[in-house]
Every structure is written in C-alpha cells, then in structure tokens.
Design an enzyme around this catalytic site. Structure first.
Site, PDB file in Angstrom:
ATOM      1  N   LYS A 119     -25.923   8.801  20.946  1.00  0.00           N
ATOM      2  CA  LYS A 119     -26.949   9.493  20.199  1.00  0.00           C
ATOM      3  C   LYS A 119     -26.598  11.039  19.852  1.00  0.00           C
ATOM      4  O   LYS A 119     -26.658  11.428  18.751  1.00  0.00           O
ATOM      5  CB  LYS A 119     -28.098   9.484  20.700  1.00  0.00           C
ATOM      6  CG  LYS A 119     -29.567   9.427  19.851  1.00  0.00           C
ATOM      7  CD  LYS A 119     -30.704   9.016  20.533  1.00  0.00           C
ATOM      8  CE  LYS A 119     -30.945   9.478  22.072  1.00  0.00           C
ATOM      9  NZ  LYS A 119     -30.554   8.857  23.059  1.00  0.00           N
TER      10      LYS A 119
ATOM     11  N   THR B  48     -23.533  12.027  20.311  1.00  0.00           N
ATOM     12  CA  THR B  48     -22.431  12.218  19.612  1.00  0.00           C
ATOM     13  C   THR B  48     -22.637  12.351  18.291  1.00  0.00           C
ATOM     14  O   THR B  48     -21.994  12.806  17.210  1.00  0.00           O
ATOM     15  CB  THR B  48     -21.654  11.138  20.051  1.00  0.00           C
ATOM     16  OG1 THR B  48     -21.411  11.042  21.326  1.00  0.00           O
ATOM     17  CG2 THR B  48     -20.013  11.062  19.393  1.00  0.00           C
TER      18      THR B  48
ATOM     19  N   ARG C 289     -31.130  18.980  23.559  1.00  0.00           N
ATOM     20  CA  ARG C 289     -31.294  19.348  24.744  1.00  0.00           C
ATOM     21  C   ARG C 289     -30.366  19.508  26.108  1.00  0.00           C
ATOM     22  O   ARG C 289     -29.266  19.328  25.760  1.00  0.00           O
ATOM     23  CB  ARG C 289     -32.333  18.094  25.622  1.00  0.00           C
ATOM     24  CG  ARG C 289     -33.466  17.710  24.817  1.00  0.00           C
ATOM     25  CD  ARG C 289     -34.103  16.474  25.343  1.00  0.00           C
ATOM     26  NE  ARG C 289     -33.196  15.556  25.170  1.00  0.00           N
ATOM     27  CZ  ARG C 289     -33.266  14.174  26.009  1.00  0.00           C
ATOM     28  NH1 ARG C 289     -34.104  13.914  26.835  1.00  0.00           N
ATOM     29  NH2 ARG C 289     -32.304  13.214  25.745  1.00  0.00           N
TER      30      ARG C 289
ATOM     31  N   LYS D 200     -24.353   9.471  34.556  1.00  0.00           N
ATOM     32  CA  LYS D 200     -24.133   9.889  32.876  1.00  0.00           C
ATOM     33  C   LYS D 200     -22.713  10.640  33.192  1.00  0.00           C
ATOM     34  O   LYS D 200     -21.811  10.638  32.260  1.00  0.00           O
ATOM     35  CB  LYS D 200     -25.172  10.668  32.761  1.00  0.00           C
ATOM     36  CG  LYS D 200     -25.460  10.300  31.129  1.00  0.00           C
ATOM     37  CD  LYS D 200     -26.726  11.058  30.686  1.00  0.00           C
ATOM     38  CE  LYS D 200     -26.956  11.145  29.322  1.00  0.00           C
ATOM     39  NZ  LYS D 200     -28.055  11.553  28.937  1.00  0.00           N
TER      40      LYS D 200
ATOM     41  N   ALA E  48     -36.932  11.744  28.592  1.00  0.00           N
ATOM     42  CA  ALA E  48     -37.784  10.853  27.592  1.00  0.00           C
ATOM     43  C   ALA E  48     -38.482   9.626  27.976  1.00  0.00           C
ATOM     44  O   ALA E  48     -39.382   9.210  27.543  1.00  0.00           O
ATOM     45  CB  ALA E  48     -37.052  10.594  26.506  1.00  0.00           C
TER      46      ALA E  48
ATOM     47  N   PHE F  51     -33.479   8.696  24.526  1.00  0.00           N
ATOM     48  CA  PHE F  51     -33.487   7.334  24.850  1.00  0.00           C
ATOM     49  C   PHE F  51     -33.558   6.520  23.410  1.00  0.00           C
ATOM     50  O   PHE F  51     -33.507   7.183  22.351  1.00  0.00           O
ATOM     51  CB  PHE F  51     -34.485   6.791  25.993  1.00  0.00           C
ATOM     52  CG  PHE F  51     -33.874   7.358  27.264  1.00  0.00           C
ATOM     53  CD1 PHE F  51     -32.749   7.197  27.741  1.00  0.00           C
ATOM     54  CD2 PHE F  51     -34.784   7.948  27.921  1.00  0.00           C
ATOM     55  CE1 PHE F  51     -32.263   7.386  28.905  1.00  0.00           C
ATOM     56  CE2 PHE F  51     -34.552   8.371  29.173  1.00  0.00           C
ATOM     57  CZ  PHE F  51     -33.219   8.206  29.766  1.00  0.00           C
TER      58      PHE F  51
ATOM     59  N   PHE G 207     -16.760   2.047  16.889  1.00  0.00           N
ATOM     60  CA  PHE G 207     -15.884   2.076  18.117  1.00  0.00           C
ATOM     61  C   PHE G 207     -14.595   1.328  17.602  1.00  0.00           C
ATOM     62  O   PHE G 207     -14.767   0.574  16.654  1.00  0.00           O
ATOM     63  CB  PHE G 207     -16.429   1.060  19.206  1.00  0.00           C
ATOM     64  CG  PHE G 207     -17.178   1.683  20.203  1.00  0.00           C
ATOM     65  CD1 PHE G 207     -17.203   2.191  21.279  1.00  0.00           C
ATOM     66  CD2 PHE G 207     -18.611   2.602  19.448  1.00  0.00           C
ATOM     67  CE1 PHE G 207     -17.909   2.820  22.196  1.00  0.00           C
ATOM     68  CE2 PHE G 207     -19.601   3.081  20.325  1.00  0.00           C
ATOM     69  CZ  PHE G 207     -19.010   3.393  21.940  1.00  0.00           C
TER      70      PHE G 207
ATOM     71  N   TRP H 260     -16.786  10.180  16.002  1.00  0.00           N
ATOM     72  CA  TRP H 260     -16.080  10.247  17.258  1.00  0.00           C
ATOM     73  C   TRP H 260     -14.513  10.244  17.213  1.00  0.00           C
ATOM     74  O   TRP H 260     -14.072  11.148  18.070  1.00  0.00           O
ATOM     75  CB  TRP H 260     -16.328   9.036  17.908  1.00  0.00           C
ATOM     76  CG  TRP H 260     -15.762   8.874  19.422  1.00  0.00           C
ATOM     77  CD1 TRP H 260     -16.683   9.384  20.734  1.00  0.00           C
ATOM     78  CD2 TRP H 260     -14.835   8.496  19.967  1.00  0.00           C
ATOM     79  NE1 TRP H 260     -15.923   9.338  21.713  1.00  0.00           N
ATOM     80  CE2 TRP H 260     -14.587   8.543  21.287  1.00  0.00           C
ATOM     81  CE3 TRP H 260     -13.646   7.588  19.553  1.00  0.00           C
ATOM     82  CZ2 TRP H 260     -13.628   7.948  22.304  1.00  0.00           C
ATOM     83  CZ3 TRP H 260     -12.488   7.184  20.241  1.00  0.00           C
ATOM     84  CH2 TRP H 260     -12.635   7.478  21.649  1.00  0.00           C
TER      85      TRP H 260
END
Length: 558
Positions: free
Chosen positions: A73, A75, A96, A107, A275, A303, A383, A411
C-alpha cells in the site's frame, strides 16, 4: 538479474537538499525547520499563511485485507505520487510515521519498497524527528501527574479502581499488558492495577493526528477522560492540569515533517496511529497543508479498506471537512491467490482459478468504498512472478464490479511503471463523479453506528453487545458524547473478528468486547474480538537481524 534490497536502493538514492524539495511546493527555506540535510518540519506560521488557498484533489490509497504476501500500500502511494509528477501534475504524498514496535517485530520498516520509496528510509523507520518520543513523553507526563495527584491527597476524589488512563511505550512488549504499580510501601503511593499500550494506540497520538492547530490540540488534550469518581463522574486531563505542559511537549511534534521520494518529489510523513486499534491515518494538519500546496495529494490509510478507509471517511474526513476525489484499492495477484486458498510457499506457480476465487475479498472492498460516493480505481501492484493470464483475471473481475484495474510496476520501474495508474486516476477525478458522504449521520445512536459498520462494511448479521456495553454507550450519550463517530478495533486480516477467515465471508456476528471513550480525540472505540492494544514480538523478531555493518550503515531494516 538479482534485485537490490530496499535498503540498498534507498542508500543509493540521489537525495536533494530538503530546501529544494520545499521550493517545489513554494515553501521558503525560512519556513522549514531542518533536521539534518534531508528532513524538515514545516513551520506553523507558514501553514497559517496558506489557509485561504483552494484545496487540491485528495486521493486515498487503501487495500484488500492484508495477507502475509504483502500488498504494498505504501509502495503504491509513493509510486502514484511519483507517477502523477511524471505526467506533469503537481503532487505530494502524505503517509504515516513508522512505529518502532513493528519495525523490530514483524514488519521491519514502513517507507515503501523497491523504486517507490520515501527517503531517508533508516531515519524514518527509527527516531525520525522525535515525534513519537514526544507523544510518549506527553502521555507519560499525564500518567505521572495522575498518580501524583492521588498520592498528595487525591483532592479530585478519583476512585483508584477506575483510573482508565493506561501507560504507553513505543515497543512491542507483551509483559507490560497488565501490571501492578506503586508497590513498595507508603512512599510509592497506593498499589493498583495498570497496563501499557503501544504509543501508536495512545489517545495523544489520535489527538495529534486530528487536531487542526495548537489551540485545538490543547483543548482536546484537556478533554481526555483519565479516571472516574465513585459516583461515576469523569475526571479530565484538564482537572489534573496536565494539558498545558503536554501541549508544550508536543509543540514541535505538531508540525508536519517534509521528506522526499526516491525521485525527489515532496512527501509529508506525520503521525502514525494503527488502523486496527486506532484510526490509522496521516495527520489532518499534514493532509490539509499538502492540499493547499499541491494539485493532487496521495494519502494512505492503514490495513484493508474495512478498517483504514472506513475510518478515513467516517472519522478523519468528517472531522476535518475533507472529501476524497478518488480511492485507489491496492491488490496483488499473490494476495488474490492466498485469498483463494494457496499456501504462501506455492504463490510463485501460475494458478488462475485461485486468483478468480480470491477476488471476492477485493470485490467487497470495491463495493464498500463506492458506498461512500467515491469512484474507485484498482491498482494491481505488480510482482515479477505474476503471469499475464493471472493479471487479466483480476482485470476482468474488477471490470465486472464496475471499476477498472490498472497494472502498476512502480516497485520495479519507479514512476515510469506507475504513469498508467496516475493517468487513469486523473481521468477518473476529472469526470467529477465523486459525491462523498460518510455512511452514518452524527445523530445516529452509538450502538447503531457500531451496528451500521458491522453490517454494511463487514457484512455481519449484527454487532453483538451485551447489556453492560449498551448501558455504557447510553450513559455516554446522556453525557453529550452521542454525536461522536465510532472507531472499530478489530483484526486487520478478515472482515470478521477471526483472522483465519479470508475472502468475503457471510453469516457471522461481530462480538463487541468492550467500549472506550476517547473524548479528546473525539470518537468511541469499540473493541471487537481478540484485539491487542499492545502487540508482542514474534518468535524471531526482525530486531535479531537489524545491525550496523562495518561502514556504520544500518542493515536489516526493509
């Protein structure tokens, strides 16, 4: 070709001095308070000076329910911001700040990935400009002042069994969830049960993220309920006389932080409520400032859309007078496969059927976001293992839901890979079809608000609340808190309260375990199912592989 790690890419970034990034938004170097060469806070006086300008367009990035495969998200938020700048739009990103707890836990960092990252990545994931430390300190000051007030005679007649203000630390530490304080005799006060939450779950964090300015901040801090008397009447932080000193500690933390993307575009990184337990959005002051300075502002909510986007719309936008022009829902082929029942180890193999069966989760999020009156674009975060047939299956499914999916390769390729997504988002916004409205009115009863989210967003049969909880909600309504929105605390992994139930389940209830009043932040928290306000570390925490290398660079943050 071996792909570079996020940290390698971040380290090779050609950063520009932060004054140059400020200039892109028309912020003079006098109005930037630099923290080193590559981060700065934007002064309150500058923020005050741009309030009469028109607002740019606000774009929310949200996602499906997260899977261990990772949806990207942040990214995508960064990639879309860079993509908008690439196609000639003046755009800024608002995200954030990262919490130390998860960085050293599961993470390992939260600044985007690949060629769509915000830098300086290490600082952002560690102490950054000290905002979280300031929040922890302000929260701790209040904790100390409450116990000190009780120690020196308890003039306010606080019932020591009803102190509701918990302590906080910015670390995942399960040993602190429930503790006993003031042991050791008369000199240390009166023993009582207490506990710690993680800093991002603090009401002070929520307030910092919702306050419009320092005056508003102090008023909200003063409005926090810290304890109750024997007659159940509330004791506020202003009764403890802590609101002034807390505001002083938060003075600098209130000012948004300006940093840059790998492509030297402006990014505001400010605030960081979780969240799943809080409202999970970037600060109002950062978002509203960005809207005065850029034509397009891309922000994310934490999230899945059942949590982050719902709270962004029902809490943040309602309270700050914001209205998003479009929402981007991030999905990956890998996550669709996981929702379709494929094990993480087998995600690399083509499986079009699993992609199709996993799309139901995405479909429900699309429908939910549309129910707020905002158009949706789906970003398929690419991906390398995705096959054309799998991507097409997602596109076909999204088309059947009355939206459009765009493959985005930020990405791997940076803005070159997100230009198509940016073009589509602008096209959708320019149609001007957004007619944003929260899904419940202020006047609705608190129990009905909780039930509305449970039934309309989660698609539960109902929210189950026992008599005690309903009586508590009724009491708050009688005290004048009935017009507040609700903030649902529940697992991020499922529409239900069972983290194992993926997809788009039906035929379930949402059990509400307890309700908490955040009178300063301005919402009522409904804690559903087994949700922790203080996470623990996993068996093998990321911290075990975070270290400095021989050159003094950080390794292991990702």
């Amino acid at each position: 070709m071996a792909h570079k790690s996020d940290i390698q890419i971040a380290r090779e970034a050609k950063k520009r001095p932060i004054q140059e990034i400020g200039e892109k938004l028309g912020i003079s170097s006098d109005d930037l308070l630099p923290y080193g060469h590559d981060k700065a806070k934007v002064s309150q006086s500058f923020i005050n000076s741009v309030q009469d300008r028109p607002d740019g367009k606000l774009i929310l990035v949200t996602a499906i329910n997260p899977t261990p495969a990772g949806e990207g998200k942040t990214t995508t938020t960064v990639g879309l911001g860079d993509g908008l700048n690439r196609i000639g739009k003046k755009a800024a990103v608002c995200i954030r700040e990262a919490s130390l707890g998860p960085n050293f836990g599961m993470k390992g960092g939260a600044a985007g990935g690949g060629y769509a990252q915000i830098v300086p990545m290490e600082e952002m994931n560690l102490h950054f400009t000290g905002d979280f430390h300031a929040i922890t300190s302000a929260h701790s000051l209040l904790s100390a002042m409450i116990d000190n007030h009780i120690y020196w005679g308890n003039e306010l007649e606080i019932d020591t069994r009803r102190v509701v203000w918990r302590r906080v630390v910015d670390m995942n530490d399960r040993a602190l969830r429930q503790i006993t304080t003031s042991l050791g005799g008369v000199a240390n006060g009166f023993p009582r049960e207490a506990g710690f939450d993680i800093t991002v779950a603090s009401e002070v964090m929520a307030i910092l993220c919702l306050a419009k300015n320092l005056t508003d901040l102090q008023e909200r801090l003063g409005n926090m309920i810290v304890a109750y008397r024997r007659d159940k009447s509330p004791v506020f932080a202003r009764d403890i006389k802590a609101d002034g000193a807390m505001t002083v500690l938060l003075k600098d933390a209130m000012q948004p932080n300006l940093v840059q993307t790998l492509e030297n575009n402006p990014a505001f990184v400010h605030g960081g409520p979780f969240a799943n337990i809080a409202h999970g959005c970037n600060s109002v002051i950062a978002t509203t400032t960005a809207l005065k300075l850029a034509d397009y502002v891309v922000t994310e909510a934490g999230f899945g859309a059942d949590l982050g986007a719902e709270k962004f719309m029902n809490i943040k936008c309602r309270k700050a007078g914001l209205a998003p022009s479009a929402v981007v829902v991030v999905a990956t082929v890998r996550a669709m496969k996981m929702n379709g029942g494929v094990a993480k180890a087998d995600l690399g193999a083509e499986n079009v059927d699993a992609v199709k069966s996993g799309c139901a989760n995405l479909g429900r999020h699309i429908e939910n976001v549309k129910s707020f009156g905002v158009p949706v674009v789906v970003a398929i975060n690419h991906f390398i293992t995705d096959t054309d047939a799998e991507v097409q299956a997602v596109k076909d499914y999204v088309a059947s839901q009355g939206a459009e999916a765009v493959l985005s390769r930020h990405w791997e390729l940076g803005s070159e890979g997100s230009a198509d997504l940016a073009t589509k988002v602008v096209e959708v916004i320019e149609k001007g079809e957004a007619a944003f409205a929260p899904i419940y009115p202020d006047e609705m009863s608190l129990a009905d608000k909780i039930n509305t989210i449970a039934t309309k967003i989660y698609r539960a049969d109902e929210a189950v609340m026992d008599g005690k909880i309903r009586a508590q909600l009724k009491e708050w309504e009688d005290q004048g808190y009935g017009n507040l929105p609700v903030c649902m605390a529940k697992t991020q992994y499922s529409f239900t309260t069972d983290p194992e139930r993926r997809g788009a389940p039906t035929g379930f209830d949402i059990p509400v375990r307890e309700v908490r009043l955040s009178a300063g932040a301005g919402f009522v928290v409904a804690i559903c199912g087994e949700i922790m306000t203080m996470p623990g570390l996993p068996r093998v925490p990321s911290a075990e592989s975070i270290r400095l290398n021989a050159d003094g660079d950080v390794e292991g943050l990702f």
